[in-house]
Enzyme design. Structure first.
Site, PDB file in Angstrom:
ATOM      1  N   ASP A  29      -1.097  24.793   3.569  1.00 51.37           N
ATOM      2  CA  ASP A  29      -1.130  24.465   4.997  1.00 51.37           C
ATOM      3  C   ASP A  29      -1.676  23.036   5.142  1.00 51.37           C
ATOM      4  OD1 ASP A  29      -1.465  26.465   7.788  1.00 51.37           O
ATOM      5  OD2 ASP A  29      -2.110  24.373   7.840  1.00 51.37           O
ATOM      6  N   ILE A  30      -1.007  22.228   5.978  1.00 50.47           N
ATOM      7  CA  ILE A  30      -1.447  20.818   6.103  1.00 50.47           C
ATOM      8  C   ILE A  30      -2.659  20.663   7.022  1.00 50.47           C
ATOM      9  CG2 ILE A  30       0.575  19.438   5.461  1.00 50.47           C
ATOM     10  CD1 ILE A  30       1.208  19.413   8.541  1.00 50.47           C
ATOM     11  N   GLU A  88       2.447  29.136  16.473  1.00 48.35           N
ATOM     12  CA  GLU A  88       2.833  27.722  16.417  1.00 48.35           C
ATOM     13  C   GLU A  88       4.224  27.541  15.806  1.00 48.35           C
ATOM     14  OE1 GLU A  88      -0.181  25.193  14.546  1.00 48.35           O
ATOM     15  OE2 GLU A  88       1.420  23.852  13.889  1.00 48.35           O
ATOM     16  N   HIS A  93       5.393  33.718   8.404  1.00 46.74           N
ATOM     17  CA  HIS A  93       4.584  33.185   7.308  1.00 46.74           C
ATOM     18  C   HIS A  93       3.283  33.958   7.226  1.00 46.74           C
ATOM     19  CE1 HIS A  93       3.907  30.837  10.968  1.00 46.74           C
ATOM     20  NE2 HIS A  93       2.650  30.693  10.601  1.00 46.74           N
ATOM     21  N   HIS A  95      -0.517  33.711   6.103  1.00 47.34           N
ATOM     22  CA  HIS A  95      -1.605  32.781   5.772  1.00 47.34           C
ATOM     23  C   HIS A  95      -2.471  33.436   4.696  1.00 47.34           C
ATOM     24  CE1 HIS A  95      -1.447  30.107   9.469  1.00 47.34           C
ATOM     25  NE2 HIS A  95      -0.846  31.178   9.968  1.00 47.34           N
TER      26      HIS A  95
END
Ligand code: AMP
Length: 133
Positions: A29-30, A88, A93, A95
């Protein structure tokens, strides 16, 4: 329009990739909650987790577990937390977050990591995964 994750899957935008197979990809994750925060994504572009067909859902969990095990060996932490949100990015996905404190699961406290640090970490997790039989 393709999601940002489909663009990553198609190689149109870069990512700090840690794992990939025919149907799934995992990358850092960025905007991480904690060091090692990783996203596991099915290549199939579906918005919501529980709309996945059962097989893809189960395979995503299997893929995520493999990544989580490598993550746990790479990043010192008490345990790996797992969450599915999707407010978002409308592309399923999971996490995976190396946890030492509960606040690392809040998604409001973020840490800052340089591009170099993210690159090095993704390489370390990939190396760990390659050693997994
Ligand atoms: P959510 O959809 O609420 O589960 O959050 C989407 C997550 O994707 C956030 O934690 C973002 O930091 C992360 N994210 C968004 N764009 C990228 C990207 N290009 N590469 C990696 N992570 C991203």
């Amino acid at each position: 329009m393709a999601t940002i994750f489909t663009k990553i899957i198609n190689g149109e935008i870069p990512s700090y990739k840690v794992a990939e197979d025919e149907n799934f990809i995992a990358f850092l994750d960025i905007n991480p909650n904690a060091k090692g925060h990783t996203l596991c994504v099915p290549k199939q572009e579906v918005d919501k987790l529980f709309d996945l067909d059962e097989n893809t859902y189960l395979e995503l969990m299997k893929f995520s577990r493999k990544v989580a095990e490598a993550l746990k060996k790479t990043v010192p932490c008490k345990r790996i937390g797992m969450a599915v949100i999707g407010l978002e990015v409308p592309h399923v996905h999971v996490h995976l977050i190396p946890l030492n404190t509960m606040s690392e699961m809040t998604f409001t406290n973020k840490i800052s990591m340089s591009s170099e640090a993210l690159t090095t970490l993704s390489e370390e997790i990939r190396k760990q995964l390659s050693q997994t039989v």
